[in-house]
Every structure is written in C-alpha cells, then in structure tokens.
Design an enzyme around this catalytic site. Structure first.
Site, PDB file in Angstrom:
ATOM      1  N   GLY A 132       1.144  -0.940   0.253  1.00 30.40           N
ATOM      2  CA  GLY A 132      -0.450  -0.047   0.021  1.00 30.40           C
ATOM      3  C   GLY A 132       0.479   1.485   0.337  1.00 30.40           C
ATOM      4  O   GLY A 132       0.622   2.585   0.019  1.00 30.40           O
ATOM      5  N   HIS A 139      -5.390  15.259   2.228  1.00 31.94           N
ATOM      6  CA  HIS A 139      -4.363  14.838   3.516  1.00 31.94           C
ATOM      7  C   HIS A 139      -4.197  15.179   4.255  1.00 31.94           C
ATOM      8  O   HIS A 139      -4.179  16.265   4.076  1.00 31.94           O
ATOM      9  CB  HIS A 139      -3.312  13.668   2.766  1.00 31.94           C
ATOM     10  CG  HIS A 139      -4.516  12.306   1.921  1.00 31.94           C
ATOM     11  ND1 HIS A 139      -4.717  12.676   0.554  1.00 31.94           N
ATOM     12  CD2 HIS A 139      -4.536  11.210   1.911  1.00 31.94           C
ATOM     13  CE1 HIS A 139      -5.077  11.496   0.306  1.00 31.94           C
ATOM     14  NE2 HIS A 139      -5.232  10.675   0.509  1.00 31.94           N
ATOM     15  N   LYS A 171       1.747  13.992   4.954  1.00 27.46           N
ATOM     16  CA  LYS A 171       1.478  13.478   3.813  1.00 27.46           C
ATOM     17  C   LYS A 171       2.894  14.104   3.407  1.00 27.46           C
ATOM     18  O   LYS A 171       2.426  14.514   2.920  1.00 27.46           O
ATOM     19  CB  LYS A 171       0.119  13.286   3.584  1.00 27.46           C
ATOM     20  CG  LYS A 171       0.835  11.728   2.465  1.00 27.46           C
ATOM     21  CD  LYS A 171      -0.684  11.855   1.327  1.00 27.46           C
ATOM     22  CE  LYS A 171      -1.090  10.653   0.073  1.00 27.46           C
ATOM     23  NZ  LYS A 171       0.536   9.634   0.479  1.00 27.46           N
ATOM     24  N   THR A 199      -3.558   7.672  -4.963  1.00 28.54           N
ATOM     25  CA  THR A 199      -5.077   7.750  -5.290  1.00 28.54           C
ATOM     26  C   THR A 199      -5.519   8.057  -6.341  1.00 28.54           C
ATOM     27  O   THR A 199      -6.470   7.794  -7.443  1.00 28.54           O
ATOM     28  CB  THR A 199      -6.471   7.578  -3.878  1.00 28.54           C
ATOM     29  OG1 THR A 199      -5.446   6.360  -2.980  1.00 28.54           O
ATOM     30  CG2 THR A 199      -7.622   7.146  -4.311  1.00 28.54           C
TER      31      THR A 199
END
Length: 273
Positions: free
Chosen positions: A102, A159, A163, A170
């Site tokens: 991920g 976000h 981050k 995405t």
C-alpha cells in the site's frame, strides 16, 4: 502458502497505519498475526505487537530483522516508504513470500521492480485499499466513457499535513482510470500545477489539485464539468481502518496464489462490472 490461517507480517508496526493493520489482522477470521517489523533502533523493538496496537497481548514481539521473522509469515503487508518497501520486496521475492503493498510515491523504476517480482511471488499492489475507493474507480471509468470527451476533468485530493507525496497515489489512480477509459496515457494529458498567467484551459487535459492540512484521512473528488452542469464523484475516508481492513482482506485473498500482480479490483472482483 499454508492451508490454515494465513500468517501476516506488518511493516512499520509502530506507525499509525501499522497499528491499525495489526488490529485488522487480529480481527479477521482466517488471518493470523505472525510478525511485526520496525526499523533498526526504534524504541518500540521488543514490544508486544498487540499491546502496541491497543488490542491486548499476542506474544508477537516487534522485530527489526527480516531474517529473524522469515519463518513466521506467509504474506508481508507494507505501507511504509518506497525505499524500505523495495528492500522488503527483494527479501520476499528471494524467500517466496506474498506481499500486499500500500506504499505510494514509487518512481517508474520502483513500479517496474514490483512488476518484475510478481513473476515469482503473488503481490497485491494498490494505491488505496478502501472498498469505496475501488468502487469509485470503476464509476470513474463509466463516467469518463460517457462524459469525458466533452467535459473538463479535474481531480481534487486532500490529506493530513504529514503526507509526504503529492498528488496522492489514489488521485493518480483516478487519473489513470479516467485516461484509460478515454484511450489516453495519463502522462500525456495530466496537468499537476497552475500558477501565474496560464492561458485558457487546454481541452482534453486532466487537472490535479492537492490540499495538505490538519488530520484529514483522505478525500478525493473527480469533477466532470460542462457548461450548465457538472458531475462530481467523491470519496471521503474518516478512519484508516478502512484501508487496514482492505489490506488484510487482500492478504487472505492471496492464499493459494503463487505469483502474479493484482490490485484491489481483483480482490473485489470489480473488473467485469
């Protein structure tokens, strides 16, 4: 892989995502928490992974060496940083371990390394493990085929302040889904920044906008804007557990698969919808 419970190892066990992956692994039937990994020198080494995640004692201690845990897991779940993930990938390929990846922010060489490794081991590699996000990707394909040729397409993502990559993985996956539906290559039509006197919008491009603020878990919107109307498709995540649950579900799905590169749409059987 084993016929009994799938044993998973969690990378970055002491991080926010790592702790929720531990919780998800302990909660899903058919999955066993086999190992937990942290970087060398981390203060959490030797801690019980379950207690670290607030789920009670498990007897699985946090380790820093892949060699020390290589017999304790079947699938390695990694949501860390690209350089660390690629090191873990090489180890898993050498030892025949499946992976759920991920991690975002890979360059093309990193993505190619994952594709190459999938010739030998089974890998689920996805920008987002949320069920809702992956349904959204399918909806974007459908919308793009109907509206994409005559609307202005923009992707907006938000976000938390911590981050480190932008646009999010995405958001890029959304752009890829739309571009693919329009028989385009995203690198040829993406616009990642606008500043100063930009001139009018270039038809056929896909714009991206990024917000980094506070503790936003993840929000993504794709806009198809025409004169007089616009369609917006939005996904909002309120908890990282949605990603953790999807990742652990993917590890279970890998049971019995020896090699191949998959994504969440494979796990959810969305490709044929």
């Amino acid at each position: 892989m084993h016929d009994a419970n799938i044993r998973v190892a969690i990378a970055g066990a002491g991080g926010r995502m790592g702790r929720q992956l531990i919780q998800a692994a302990l909660a899903l039937e058919g999955v066993q928490l086999g190992a937990a990994l942290e970087r060398e020198g981390a203060s959490l080494l030797g801690s019980d992974a379950g207690e670290l995640a607030g789920a009670g004692k498990t007897g699985v201690t946090v380790q820093s060496s892949l060699d020390a845990i290589k017999d304790d897991f079947d699938v390695f779940i990694d949501f860390t940083r690209p350089e660390g993930t690629l090191n873990h990938l090489a180890f898993c390929r050498q030892h025949g371990k499946g992976m759920v990846i991920g991690t975002t922010g890979f360059d093309e060489a990193g993505k190619q390394a994952i594709r190459d490794a999938a010739a030998d081991i089974a890998i689920v590699f996805a920008a987002n493990f949320s069920v809702g996000v992956n349904v959204m990707l399918k909806l974007l394909e459908k919308a793009a085929k109907v509206m994409g040729d005559y609307t202005d397409i923009e992707i907006i993502e938000a976000h938390h302040r911590h981050k480190v990559d932008a646009p999010s993985g995405t958001a890029l996956a959304m752009g890829e889904a739309i571009a693919h539906a329009l028989d385009k290559d995203l690198k040829d039509c993406a616009v990642y920044s606008r500043e100063g006197h930009t001139g009018e919008r270039v038809p056929g491009t896909i714009g991206f906008a990024t917000v980094r603020a506070g503790d936003i878990v993840g929000e993504h919107t794709a806009m198809f804007a025409d004169i007089g109307e616009r369609l917006e498709i939005t996904h909002k995540a309120s908890s990282r557990m949605t990603f953790a649950n999807g990742a652990v579900r993917s590890a279970l799905w890998l049971s019995g698969k020896e090699s191949g590169l998959f994504d969440m749409r494979d796990v959810l059987d969305l490709h044929n919808l």
